[in-house]
Scaffold this active site. Structure first.
Site, PDB file in Angstrom:
ATOM      1  N   SER A   1     -42.810 -11.869  14.839  1.00 38.53           N
ATOM      2  CA  SER A   1     -42.872 -10.396  14.716  1.00 38.53           C
ATOM      3  C   SER A   1     -41.547  -9.658  14.872  1.00 38.53           C
ATOM      4  CB  SER A   1     -43.518 -10.189  16.278  1.00 38.53           C
ATOM      5  OG  SER A   1     -42.681 -10.542  17.217  1.00 38.53           O
TER       6      SER A   1
ATOM      7  N   SER B   1     -41.414 -15.891  16.743  1.00 39.82           N
ATOM      8  CA  SER B   1     -40.990 -14.637  16.148  1.00 39.82           C
ATOM      9  C   SER B   1     -39.490 -14.572  15.711  1.00 39.82           C
ATOM     10  CB  SER B   1     -41.429 -13.435  17.227  1.00 39.82           C
ATOM     11  OG  SER B   1     -42.807 -13.168  16.951  1.00 39.82           O
TER      12      SER B   1
ATOM     13  N   LYS C   1     -34.307  -5.445  17.753  1.00 39.33           N
ATOM     14  CA  LYS C   1     -35.862  -5.345  17.755  1.00 39.33           C
ATOM     15  C   LYS C   1     -36.275  -4.525  19.073  1.00 39.33           C
ATOM     16  CE  LYS C   1     -39.660  -8.592  18.073  1.00 39.33           C
ATOM     17  NZ  LYS C   1     -40.014 -10.002  18.197  1.00 39.33           N
TER      18      LYS C   1
HETATM   19  N1  GLN Z   1     -47.535 -15.324  16.271  1.00 40.70           N
HETATM   20  C1  GLN Z   1     -47.275 -15.700  17.814  1.00 40.70           C
HETATM   21  C2  GLN Z   1     -48.333 -14.507  18.450  1.00 40.70           C
HETATM   22  O1  GLN Z   1     -48.797 -13.534  18.036  1.00 40.70           O
HETATM   23  C3  GLN Z   1     -46.038 -15.328  18.329  1.00 40.70           C
HETATM   24  C4  GLN Z   1     -45.267 -14.086  18.152  1.00 40.70           C
HETATM   25  C5  GLN Z   1     -44.054 -14.138  18.898  1.00 40.70           C
HETATM   26  O2  GLN Z   1     -43.145 -15.030  18.918  1.00 40.70           O
HETATM   27  N2  GLN Z   1     -43.565 -12.934  19.424  1.00 40.70           N
HETATM   28  O3  GLN Z   1     -48.306 -14.686  19.446  1.00 40.70           O
END
Ligand code: GLN
Length: 476
Positions: A158, A182, A83
């Site tokens: 994400s 994510s 990532k």
């Molecule tokens: N959807 C959550 C956020 O936007 C978690 C994203 C993540 O785990 N990086 O904060």
């Protein structure tokens, strides 16, 4: 070379039997990426020079090991994707933001270092929501990633690029990060196995911070055994990350006597009936295997989203303060006024979701509102932790859905941040409590859209999660 469903185990065996070299394997992955990624959009950049150098070194090492009659370590020569918020020395690390579009990492993240030491081949860096803010990868400022199971839908976020890369056979495994969903949400939406690891079990050194008390690195793989192999390699103390702990992963022998708690709060309003059916059927199959199932209650669940989005934005706003065009990030130079440098650099560098989080977090941390929001959210976080602690006095594992619905259409929730945040309703409590949680593919809506079963364990009990997941995987 047929890359379909290649797992770590299969490749390890093939390398041992000299069916192909690591270099050939690596080249096959790059040609698969070049063939499919213009449509999928999983990768932001490829690290071909690095990968080919690593492949040659791995081939030499394998020859040496075979001639000495020694085992080939599991990750030696295995191609992976990382990532793009995790640093790989000498390569771009953009966190999918214009702010860092041209940033080249000057060192390896702790987990990158461990992967390199294990001999794993790094193919490239995958797309994400900018700064890992999001659940669909649509907040990437650099690229759209599509779900390989249905190109009109999001891959989840994400770590959407990592999951999409696996689902389209563009890597054998991938690393993601999970702050609130994510690793698990994209794994669920793309039908791969993904683990959010216990807070402190994997180093966060060299991971671009989103919300530091919640962020964790986790593996995504095509099956449970591969996921476990990667976790065993990347976990453990890193003296560069003070929050990482001494931890040595130990696999359990197969055990079907675990008690499983099913929280009633995870099956409330808003859960898609098809998803509910698939999850309940997976749980009853586990029961048929001998696992004891018990309904439990996590009463503070209804406050988890609000609590998460206060803590997340508070931490994110302070983490993003360093990207000001002077210390870090895109820099718009002005001779006259420093404030203009800040305003223009941040104005241009950050996308709308990052700006929203900076504003929300600055508000919740401001002198007049700190007690009402941030402090209160910390108190609620304690209640959520206590809910889980109480549950784990009675059960070994907790099961439920990962998300209330399967992958949604690209654009469907983009203009409605609240609707997007609701995707995280069952995943954020796990981060708030620092627990490990897996998404295991257990079915498909309409035979097409994957659904992940969430398996949550107590701190540092990833081995129980892997144990039950590998049993369920065989009977699904
Ligand atoms: N959807 C959550 C956020 O936007 C978690 C994203 C993540 O785990 N990086 O904060």
């Amino acid at each position: 070379m047929e890359l379909q469903n290649f797992t770590i185990e299969q490749i390890n065996k093939a390398l041992k039997e000299k069916e192909f070299s690591v270099k050939e394997l690596t080249q096959a992955y790059f040609s698969q990426i070049k063939k499919t990624d213009s449509e999928i959009g999983a990768y932001l950049s490829l690290t071909e020079d690095l990968a080919l150098k690593q492949a040659e070194a791995s081939d030499d090492k394998i020859k040496e090991l075979i001639s000495e009659n020694k085992e080939i370590p599991k990750l030696l020569g295995i191609p992976c994707a990382i990532k793009d918020n995790i640093l790989v020395k000498g390569e771009k690390c953009t966190t999918a933001s214009k702010m860092l579009e041209n940033y080249i990492a000057s060192y390896d993240a702790g987990c990158t270092k461990k992967l390199k030491e294990s001999g794993s081949i790094i193919l490239g860096k995958t797309n994400l929501d900018e700064y890992a803010f999001g659940s669909s990868t649509e907040n990437s400022a650099l690229k759209v990633t599509k779900n390989p199971c249905d190109l009109s839908r999001v891959p989840g976020g994400s770590s959407g690029g990592s999951a999409a890369a696996l689902a389209s056979n563009q890597a054998v495994f991938a690393l993601g990060t999970d702050t609130g969903c994510s690793v698990r949400t994209p794994s669920s939406f793309c039908g791969v196995v993904g683990l959010k690891t216990t807070y402190g079990s994997v180093s966060r050194y060299g991971v671009i911070a989103s919300a530091s008390s919640l962020d964790q690195v986790g593996p995504l793989a095509k099956n449970v055994q591969d996921c476990e192999t990667i976790f065993a390699v990347i976990s453990g103390k890193d003296k560069q990350d003070a929050t990482s702990v001494e931890f040595k992963y130990e696999k359990l022998v197969e055990n079907k006597s675990f008690k499983i708690g099913v929280p009633k709060e995870f099956f409330g309003k808003g859960l898609d009936p098809e998803v509910e059916k698939i999850i309940k059927s997976a749980i009853s199959k586990a029961e048929n295997q001998g696992f004891k199932i018990e309904e439990i209650s996590l009463p503070s669940t209804e406050y988890a989203l609000a609590c998460y989005y206060i803590i997340q934005t508070s931490e994110a706003s302070s983490n993003l303060a360093r990207f000001d065009g002077i210390r870090y990030g895109l820099s718009k130079q002005h001779k006259e006024d420093l404030l203009d440098v800040y305003l223009e650099s941040r104005g241009e560098g950050f996308g709308p979701e990052s700006k929203r989080r900076i504003m929300l977090g600055t508000y919740t941390l401001s002198a007049g509102y700190y007690d009402a929001y941030y402090k209160k959210a910390l108190e609620v976080r304690s209640l959520i932790k206590q809910d889980f602690a109480r549950a784990f006095e009675k059960v070994d594992l907790i099961m439920g859905p990962v998300t209330p619905f399967p992958a949604f259409k690209i654009g469907e929730k983009f203009d409605d941040p609240l609707a997007m945040y609701l995707a995280d309703i069952y995943t954020v409590p796990v981060n708030l409590a620092g627990l490990p949680g897996m998404s295991l593919p257990v079915g498909k809506v309409d035979g097409k859209l994957p659904v992940g079963l969430q398996i949550i364990g107590n701190h540092f009990q990833e081995n129980k999660i892997f144990n039950i997941a590998s049993i369920i995987e065989k009977i699904i």
